[in-house]
Design a protein around this motif. Structure first.
Motif, PDB file in Angstrom:
ATOM      1  N   THR A 136       0.904  14.016  12.655  1.00 42.48           N
ATOM      2  CA  THR A 136       1.085  13.018  13.699  1.00 42.48           C
ATOM      3  C   THR A 136      -0.276  12.577  14.193  1.00 42.48           C
ATOM      4  O   THR A 136      -1.147  13.402  14.486  1.00 42.48           O
ATOM      5  N   LEU A 137      -0.481  11.280  14.279  1.00 39.18           N
ATOM      6  CA  LEU A 137      -1.752  10.771  14.775  1.00 39.18           C
ATOM      7  C   LEU A 137      -1.945  11.150  16.235  1.00 39.18           C
ATOM      8  O   LEU A 137      -0.966  11.261  16.984  1.00 39.18           O
ATOM      9  N   PRO A 138      -3.197  11.362  16.648  1.00 37.34           N
ATOM     10  CA  PRO A 138      -3.441  11.543  18.079  1.00 37.34           C
ATOM     11  C   PRO A 138      -2.801  10.403  18.859  1.00 37.34           C
ATOM     12  O   PRO A 138      -2.779   9.257  18.396  1.00 37.34           O
ATOM     13  N   GLU A 139      -2.278  10.690  20.037  1.00 32.20           N
ATOM     14  CA  GLU A 139      -1.485   9.707  20.791  1.00 32.20           C
ATOM     15  C   GLU A 139      -2.229   8.402  21.022  1.00 32.20           C
ATOM     16  O   GLU A 139      -1.632   7.324  20.985  1.00 32.20           O
ATOM     17  N   GLY A 171       0.512  11.638   4.424  1.00 32.74           N
ATOM     18  CA  GLY A 171       0.225  13.020   4.050  1.00 32.74           C
ATOM     19  C   GLY A 171      -0.718  13.152   2.871  1.00 32.74           C
ATOM     20  O   GLY A 171      -0.676  14.154   2.146  1.00 32.74           O
ATOM     21  N   LYS A 172      -1.597  12.183   2.653  1.00 34.38           N
ATOM     22  CA  LYS A 172      -2.506  12.205   1.516  1.00 34.38           C
ATOM     23  C   LYS A 172      -3.719  13.089   1.788  1.00 34.38           C
ATOM     24  O   LYS A 172      -4.181  13.211   2.910  1.00 34.38           O
ATOM     25  N   ARG A 173      -4.240  13.689   0.737  1.00 39.24           N
ATOM     26  CA  ARG A 173      -5.533  14.362   0.856  1.00 39.24           C
ATOM     27  C   ARG A 173      -6.605  13.291   1.015  1.00 39.24           C
ATOM     28  O   ARG A 173      -6.533  12.217   0.414  1.00 39.24           O
ATOM     29  N   ILE A 174      -7.609  13.592   1.816  1.00 38.66           N
ATOM     30  CA  ILE A 174      -8.646  12.614   2.136  1.00 38.66           C
ATOM     31  C   ILE A 174     -10.014  13.275   2.045  1.00 38.66           C
ATOM     32  O   ILE A 174     -10.186  14.423   2.471  1.00 38.66           O
ATOM     33  N   GLU A 201      -3.149   5.031   7.590  1.00 34.82           N
ATOM     34  CA  GLU A 201      -1.982   4.967   6.709  1.00 34.82           C
ATOM     35  C   GLU A 201      -1.964   6.144   5.742  1.00 34.82           C
ATOM     36  O   GLU A 201      -0.909   6.724   5.473  1.00 34.82           O
ATOM     37  N   ALA A 202      -3.134   6.522   5.213  1.00 35.71           N
ATOM     38  CA  ALA A 202      -3.195   7.659   4.287  1.00 35.71           C
ATOM     39  C   ALA A 202      -2.775   8.942   4.987  1.00 35.71           C
ATOM     40  O   ALA A 202      -2.054   9.770   4.417  1.00 35.71           O
ATOM     41  N   MET A 261       0.813  -1.211   0.000  1.00 36.65           N
ATOM     42  CA  MET A 261       0.000   0.000   0.000  1.00 36.65           C
ATOM     43  C   MET A 261       0.851   1.266   0.000  1.00 36.65           C
ATOM     44  O   MET A 261       0.451   2.289  -0.541  1.00 36.65           O
ATOM     45  N   GLY A 262       2.021   1.214   0.602  1.00 38.46           N
ATOM     46  CA  GLY A 262       2.878   2.401   0.614  1.00 38.46           C
ATOM     47  C   GLY A 262       3.250   2.829  -0.789  1.00 38.46           C
ATOM     48  O   GLY A 262       3.198   4.024  -1.128  1.00 38.46           O
ATOM     49  N   ALA A 263       3.604   1.874  -1.639  1.00 42.16           N
ATOM     50  CA  ALA A 263       3.978   2.181  -3.022  1.00 42.16           C
ATOM     51  C   ALA A 263       2.793   2.727  -3.796  1.00 42.16           C
ATOM     52  O   ALA A 263       2.937   3.649  -4.616  1.00 42.16           O
TER      53      ALA A 263
END
Length: 199
Positions: free
Chosen positions: A163-166, A111-114, A106-107, A81-83
Motif C-alpha cells: 500500500t502506498l504511503p497515504e 507488486g513488481k521488484r524494483i 504503478e510498479a 502499462m498494466g498488461a
C-alpha cells in the motif's frame, strides 16, 4: 503502437523495463552500461525501454556500440502499462534526478521488484516497500550489482503489492493538485481567472 512485439514479451529469460522520458536526467546510459555486467550472468535478459524523448537515436546507437541491440527493445509510448507490467520481472529507475515518478507508483501497486537510484523523491514513494534495491545515481557498477541481486532473489521472497504511503493516495494527490489550482487562481488577474475557469 499499443503493445510491444509479443514474441519479445514471451521470450524465455528475464524481462526488465525502464519507463520514462528518454532524456539525460533519466540515466538510461548508465543502465545500458550496467547491463554489460548483468548479461554475463543472465545472457537471456531482455530490457524494454518504454517512453519517448530526444535521446531515442543516441540510446539506440549506444545499445549497438555496447553489443546489446538484441537485448534491448525500444517500445515508444505505451498506454497499456498494466498488461506490460504483468509480464515484467524487474522495473529499473536509473534516474539522476527525480520528483514523484508515476511509473514506480504503478510498479509498486503491481507488486513488481524494483531497482532504483537512491534519490529523495523515490525514497518517499517506496517507503515501507520490501521489493526494492538501491544504487547510487550514476554508478553503473553498483546499479548492475543491484539488478543482478534482485534477479537472483528467490521468487518466494518477493512481498505482495504494498500500500502506498497515504500522502501518495489518489485522493491526496487530487487534493494537492486542487490546492495548486486554487493558489494560481488567487494570484491571477481577474481576466486570467476567467480564462482558467473556462479552460
Amino acid at each position: 503502437e499499443e503493445t510491444p512485439s509479443l514474441p519479445f514479451l514471451t521470450a524465455p529469460g528475464d524481462q526488465l523495463a525502464v519507463i520514462g522520458r528518454l532524456s539525460p536526467e533519466k540515466g538510461h546510459a548508465f543502465l545500458f552500461k550496467a547491463l554489460i555486467h548483468v548479461l554475463r550472468e543472465r545472457p537471456a535478459l531482455r530490457l524494454f525501454v518504454i517512453g519517448e524523448g530526444p535521446l531515442l537515436l543516441p540510446l539506440k546507437r549506444l545499445a549497438g556500440a555496447l553489443g546489446m541491440s538484441d537485448h534491448v527493445l525500444f517500445t515508444g509510448y505505451q498506454k497499456e502499462m498494466g498488461a506490460i507490467l504483468s509480464r515484467i520481472d524487474l522495473v529499473i529507475a536509473p534516474s539522476l534526478q527525480e520528483g514523484c515518478p508515476l511509473a514506480l507508483i504503478e510498479a509498486r501497486a503491481c507488486g513488481k521488484r524494483i531497482v532504483a537510484s537512491d534519490l529523495g523523491g523515490i525514497r518517499e514513494i517506496m517507503e515501507g516497500y520490501g521489493a526494492i534495491s538501491w544504487a547510487p545515481p550514476g554508478d553503473s557498477r553498483a546499479l548492475g550489482e543491484s539488478i543482478l541481486k534482485s534477479l537472483l532473489r528467490p521468487e518466494g521472497e518477493t512481498p505482495p503489492p504494498g500500500t502506498l504511503p497515504e500522502r501518495f493516495s489518489a485522493e491526496k494527490m487530487v487534493e494537492a493538485y486542487l490546492k495548486v489550482y486554487e493558489a494560481l487562481l488567487s494570484i491571477s488577474p481577474p481576466i486570467a481567472k476567467r480564462n482558467l475557469l473556462v479552460a
